[in-house]
Design a protein around this motif. Structure first.
Motif, PDB file in Angstrom:
ATOM      1  N   LYS A  61       4.141 -47.685-100.481  1.00 17.88           N
ATOM      2  CA  LYS A  61       4.381 -48.742 -99.591  1.00 17.88           C
ATOM      3  C   LYS A  61       2.973 -49.180 -98.943  1.00 17.88           C
ATOM      4  N   PRO A  62       3.133 -50.124 -98.230  1.00 17.83           N
ATOM      5  CA  PRO A  62       1.949 -50.458 -97.236  1.00 17.83           C
ATOM      6  C   PRO A  62       1.355 -49.640 -96.445  1.00 17.83           C
ATOM      7  N   LEU A  63       0.142 -49.494 -96.508  1.00 16.67           N
ATOM      8  CA  LEU A  63      -0.691 -48.598 -95.602  1.00 16.67           C
ATOM      9  C   LEU A  63      -0.558 -49.143 -94.332  1.00 16.67           C
ATOM     10  N   PRO A  64      -0.317 -48.176 -93.364  1.00 14.04           N
ATOM     11  CA  PRO A  64      -0.208 -48.618 -91.921  1.00 14.04           C
ATOM     12  C   PRO A  64      -1.769 -48.728 -91.332  1.00 14.04           C
ATOM     13  N   ILE A  65      -1.941 -49.640 -90.369  1.00 16.05           N
ATOM     14  CA  ILE A  65      -3.152 -49.768 -89.623  1.00 16.05           C
ATOM     15  C   ILE A  65      -3.043 -49.189 -88.489  1.00 16.05           C
ATOM     16  N   GLN A  66      -4.157 -49.213 -87.524  1.00 19.99           N
ATOM     17  CA  GLN A  66      -4.195 -48.359 -86.458  1.00 19.99           C
ATOM     18  C   GLN A  66      -3.720 -49.049 -85.344  1.00 19.99           C
ATOM     19  N   LYS A  67      -2.937 -48.339 -84.347  1.00 24.22           N
ATOM     20  CA  LYS A  67      -2.082 -49.117 -83.454  1.00 24.22           C
ATOM     21  C   LYS A  67      -2.797 -49.814 -82.496  1.00 24.22           C
TER      22      LYS A  67
END
Length: 107
Positions: A61-67
């Motif tokens: 799945k796509p990697l999350p970025i920082q908020k």
């Protein structure tokens, strides 16, 4: 480049791949350095072994970025610094709450 093109190469780096040949016998480094037909035969065997490894995608799945980065990108979208036709991509990114360490879906 698409995320599906990023492959997990861990299978190639496994120590067992370098210590044993395709029959499971220990690789003697003197054989690897040997010139002539024996070396060519060995190279063909190694190539066939490597070619038979099926590499899988590194991420499912796509990697999350920082908020904070997500909100900065939203700000750029809202100010129209990012063209309208690219905005859905940025608005749909998932982000990670760095304090709790879990993923959040963006809306």
């Amino acid at each position: 480049m698409q995320q599906s093109e990023i492959l997990n190469i861990k299978e190639l780096a496994e120590p067992k791949r370098w210590l044993q040949d395709k029959t499971g016998e220990k690789v003697r480094w003197s054989d690897v350095m040997e010139a002539g037909r024996s070396r060519q035969r060995r190279q063909k065997q190694v190539s066939k072994t490597i070619e038979s490894i099926e590499l899988m995608p590194a991420y499912d799945k796509p990697l999350p970025i920082q908020k904070a980065l997500y909100y900065d990108l939203l700000s750029l979208c809202n100010s129209q610094a990012i063209p309208h036709h690219y905005q859905p991509f940025y608005r749909n990114l998932s982000f990670c709450d760095t304090e709790s360490g879990h993923d959040e879906d963006s809306d």
